[in-house]
Design a protein around this motif. Structure first.
Motif, PDB file in Angstrom:
ATOM      1  N   GLU A  73       0.816  -1.099   0.152  1.00 21.29           N
ATOM      2  CA  GLU A  73      -0.161   0.030   0.039  1.00 21.29           C
ATOM      3  C   GLU A  73       1.049   1.345   0.118  1.00 21.29           C
ATOM      4  O   GLU A  73       2.090   1.048   0.266  1.00 21.29           O
ATOM      5  CB  GLU A  73      -0.976   0.051   1.138  1.00 21.29           C
ATOM      6  CG  GLU A  73      -0.467   0.261   2.452  1.00 21.29           C
ATOM      7  CD  GLU A  73      -1.460   0.280   3.789  1.00 21.29           C
ATOM      8  OE1 GLU A  73      -2.438  -0.263   3.616  1.00 21.29           O
ATOM      9  OE2 GLU A  73      -1.060   0.914   4.593  1.00 21.29           O
ATOM     10  N   GLY A  74       0.394   2.366  -0.261  1.00 18.26           N
ATOM     11  CA  GLY A  74       1.095   3.618  -0.490  1.00 18.26           C
ATOM     12  C   GLY A  74       0.385   4.774  -0.439  1.00 18.26           C
ATOM     13  O   GLY A  74      -0.958   4.609  -0.696  1.00 18.26           O
ATOM     14  N   LEU A  75       1.057   5.794  -0.591  1.00 15.40           N
ATOM     15  CA  LEU A  75       0.381   7.114  -0.620  1.00 15.40           C
ATOM     16  C   LEU A  75       1.332   8.145  -1.363  1.00 15.40           C
ATOM     17  O   LEU A  75       2.490   8.169  -1.047  1.00 15.40           O
ATOM     18  CB  LEU A  75      -0.064   7.691   0.707  1.00 15.40           C
ATOM     19  CG  LEU A  75      -0.909   9.056   0.857  1.00 15.40           C
ATOM     20  CD1 LEU A  75      -1.420   9.117   2.306  1.00 15.40           C
ATOM     21  CD2 LEU A  75       0.059  10.203   0.711  1.00 15.40           C
ATOM     22  N   MET A  76       0.880   8.718  -2.282  1.00 20.13           N
ATOM     23  CA  MET A  76       1.571   9.730  -2.946  1.00 20.13           C
ATOM     24  C   MET A  76       0.883  11.284  -3.340  1.00 20.13           C
ATOM     25  O   MET A  76      -0.111  11.275  -4.075  1.00 20.13           O
ATOM     26  CB  MET A  76       1.996   9.014  -4.439  1.00 20.13           C
ATOM     27  CG  MET A  76       2.563   9.674  -5.605  1.00 20.13           C
ATOM     28  SD  MET A  76       3.220   9.025  -6.955  1.00 20.13           S
ATOM     29  CE  MET A  76       1.682   8.424  -7.500  1.00 20.13           C
ATOM     30  N   PRO A  77       1.571  12.158  -3.058  1.00 26.32           N
ATOM     31  CA  PRO A  77       0.938  13.736  -3.277  1.00 26.32           C
ATOM     32  C   PRO A  77       1.045  13.815  -4.893  1.00 26.32           C
ATOM     33  O   PRO A  77       2.142  13.419  -5.240  1.00 26.32           O
ATOM     34  CB  PRO A  77       1.755  14.563  -2.527  1.00 26.32           C
ATOM     35  CG  PRO A  77       2.612  13.971  -1.560  1.00 26.32           C
ATOM     36  CD  PRO A  77       2.847  12.414  -2.130  1.00 26.32           C
ATOM     37  N   ILE A  78       0.164  14.415  -5.471  1.00 26.17           N
ATOM     38  CA  ILE A  78       0.233  14.732  -6.933  1.00 26.17           C
ATOM     39  C   ILE A  78      -0.125  16.168  -7.110  1.00 26.17           C
ATOM     40  O   ILE A  78      -0.954  16.626  -6.085  1.00 26.17           O
ATOM     41  CB  ILE A  78      -0.682  13.775  -7.514  1.00 26.17           C
ATOM     42  CG1 ILE A  78      -2.000  13.518  -7.294  1.00 26.17           C
ATOM     43  CG2 ILE A  78      -0.082  12.501  -7.551  1.00 26.17           C
ATOM     44  CD1 ILE A  78      -2.822  12.875  -8.373  1.00 26.17           C
ATOM     45  N   GLY A  79      -0.006  16.840  -8.005  1.00 26.94           N
ATOM     46  CA  GLY A  79      -0.309  18.289  -8.582  1.00 26.94           C
ATOM     47  C   GLY A  79      -1.416  18.240  -9.058  1.00 26.94           C
ATOM     48  O   GLY A  79      -2.319  17.083  -9.484  1.00 26.94           O
ATOM     49  N   HIS A  80      -2.121  19.328  -9.278  1.00 25.80           N
ATOM     50  CA  HIS A  80      -3.555  19.681  -9.588  1.00 25.80           C
ATOM     51  C   HIS A  80      -3.822  18.970 -11.285  1.00 25.80           C
ATOM     52  O   HIS A  80      -4.672  18.397 -11.224  1.00 25.80           O
ATOM     53  CB  HIS A  80      -3.578  21.186  -9.836  1.00 25.80           C
ATOM     54  CG  HIS A  80      -5.018  21.387 -10.214  1.00 25.80           C
ATOM     55  ND1 HIS A  80      -6.140  21.584  -9.252  1.00 25.80           N
ATOM     56  CD2 HIS A  80      -5.638  21.784 -11.394  1.00 25.80           C
ATOM     57  CE1 HIS A  80      -7.291  21.945  -9.651  1.00 25.80           C
ATOM     58  NE2 HIS A  80      -6.973  22.123 -10.998  1.00 25.80           N
ATOM     59  N   ARG A  81      -2.833  19.325 -12.156  1.00 29.46           N
ATOM     60  CA  ARG A  81      -2.886  18.506 -13.391  1.00 29.46           C
ATOM     61  C   ARG A  81      -2.942  16.975 -13.514  1.00 29.46           C
ATOM     62  O   ARG A  81      -3.869  16.354 -13.890  1.00 29.46           O
ATOM     63  CB  ARG A  81      -1.802  18.831 -14.353  1.00 29.46           C
ATOM     64  CG  ARG A  81      -1.938  18.523 -15.764  1.00 29.46           C
ATOM     65  CD  ARG A  81      -0.915  18.925 -16.866  1.00 29.46           C
ATOM     66  NE  ARG A  81      -1.222  19.283 -18.073  1.00 29.46           N
ATOM     67  CZ  ARG A  81      -1.248  20.306 -18.497  1.00 29.46           C
ATOM     68  NH1 ARG A  81      -0.359  21.189 -18.123  1.00 29.46           N
ATOM     69  NH2 ARG A  81      -1.938  20.437 -19.689  1.00 29.46           N
ATOM     70  N   ALA A  82      -2.291  16.394 -12.706  1.00 23.85           N
ATOM     71  CA  ALA A  82      -2.252  14.847 -12.528  1.00 23.85           C
ATOM     72  C   ALA A  82      -3.468  14.458 -11.729  1.00 23.85           C
ATOM     73  O   ALA A  82      -3.813  13.576 -12.273  1.00 23.85           O
ATOM     74  CB  ALA A  82      -0.983  14.466 -11.734  1.00 23.85           C
ATOM     75  N   ALA A  83      -3.968  15.335 -10.878  1.00 24.53           N
ATOM     76  CA  ALA A  83      -5.072  14.939 -10.104  1.00 24.53           C
ATOM     77  C   ALA A  83      -6.414  14.994 -11.278  1.00 24.53           C
ATOM     78  O   ALA A  83      -7.229  14.186 -11.295  1.00 24.53           O
ATOM     79  CB  ALA A  83      -5.441  15.942  -9.054  1.00 24.53           C
ATOM     80  N   ARG A  84      -6.259  15.839 -12.011  1.00 23.97           N
ATOM     81  CA  ARG A  84      -7.437  16.241 -12.798  1.00 23.97           C
ATOM     82  C   ARG A  84      -7.339  14.982 -14.134  1.00 23.97           C
ATOM     83  O   ARG A  84      -8.329  14.480 -14.476  1.00 23.97           O
ATOM     84  CB  ARG A  84      -7.257  17.455 -13.837  1.00 23.97           C
ATOM     85  CG  ARG A  84      -8.604  17.824 -14.500  1.00 23.97           C
ATOM     86  CD  ARG A  84      -8.257  19.115 -15.336  1.00 23.97           C
ATOM     87  NE  ARG A  84      -7.422  19.004 -16.118  1.00 23.97           N
ATOM     88  CZ  ARG A  84      -6.284  20.160 -16.589  1.00 23.97           C
ATOM     89  NH1 ARG A  84      -6.838  21.013 -16.077  1.00 23.97           N
ATOM     90  NH2 ARG A  84      -5.490  19.764 -17.496  1.00 23.97           N
ATOM     91  N   ASP A  85      -6.308  14.665 -14.464  1.00 21.56           N
ATOM     92  CA  ASP A  85      -6.025  13.766 -15.495  1.00 21.56           C
ATOM     93  C   ASP A  85      -6.548  12.300 -14.940  1.00 21.56           C
ATOM     94  O   ASP A  85      -7.214  11.606 -15.284  1.00 21.56           O
ATOM     95  CB  ASP A  85      -4.508  13.410 -15.832  1.00 21.56           C
ATOM     96  CG  ASP A  85      -4.192  14.526 -16.732  1.00 21.56           C
ATOM     97  OD1 ASP A  85      -4.822  15.300 -17.405  1.00 21.56           O
ATOM     98  OD2 ASP A  85      -2.722  14.490 -16.886  1.00 21.56           O
TER      99      ASP A  85
END
Length: 105
Positions: A73-85
């Motif tokens: 399992e894991g967790l990874m912060p992502i930017g706005h553009r990657a989140a929208r994609d």
């Protein structure tokens, strides 16, 4: 997603229990499948996005073990553009429009 995952990254706490789940991607036949994956897109109360989930040995959250891989399992912060994609690929149009600016073509 039904798992609680929490991590501190760069001095910021990301926690699936305090964030809003935007959408979820699921793949694989069953939890023991090497390609099994459940990954959720979350937004923190302060508006940051992150992915969190668990998977089998051949998927996003796998981890190395003695020259091979196992599920994890894991967790990874992502930017706005990657989140929208991610949302555009895994959520319905109403959900995408709720969390992201959408313009007419």
């Amino acid at each position: 997603m039904d798992r609680h995952i929490s991590r501190i990254i760069g001095g910021l706490r990301y926690d699936t229990t305090t964030a809003t789940e935007v959408c979820v991607h699921e793949s694989g036949e069953f939890q023991g499948d090497f390609d099994f994956e459940v990954t959720g897109l979350y937004r923190t109360p302060r508006g940051r996005f992150f992915l969190a989930g668990h998977s089998g040995a051949r998927s996003r959250w796998s981890r190395p073990v003695q020259g091979s891989c196992t599920g994890g399992e894991g967790l990874m912060p992502i930017g706005h553009r990657a989140a929208r994609d991610f949302a555009e690929q895994n959520a319905d149009d109403a959900t995408v429009a709720e969390y992201f600016a959408v313009e007419e073509a």
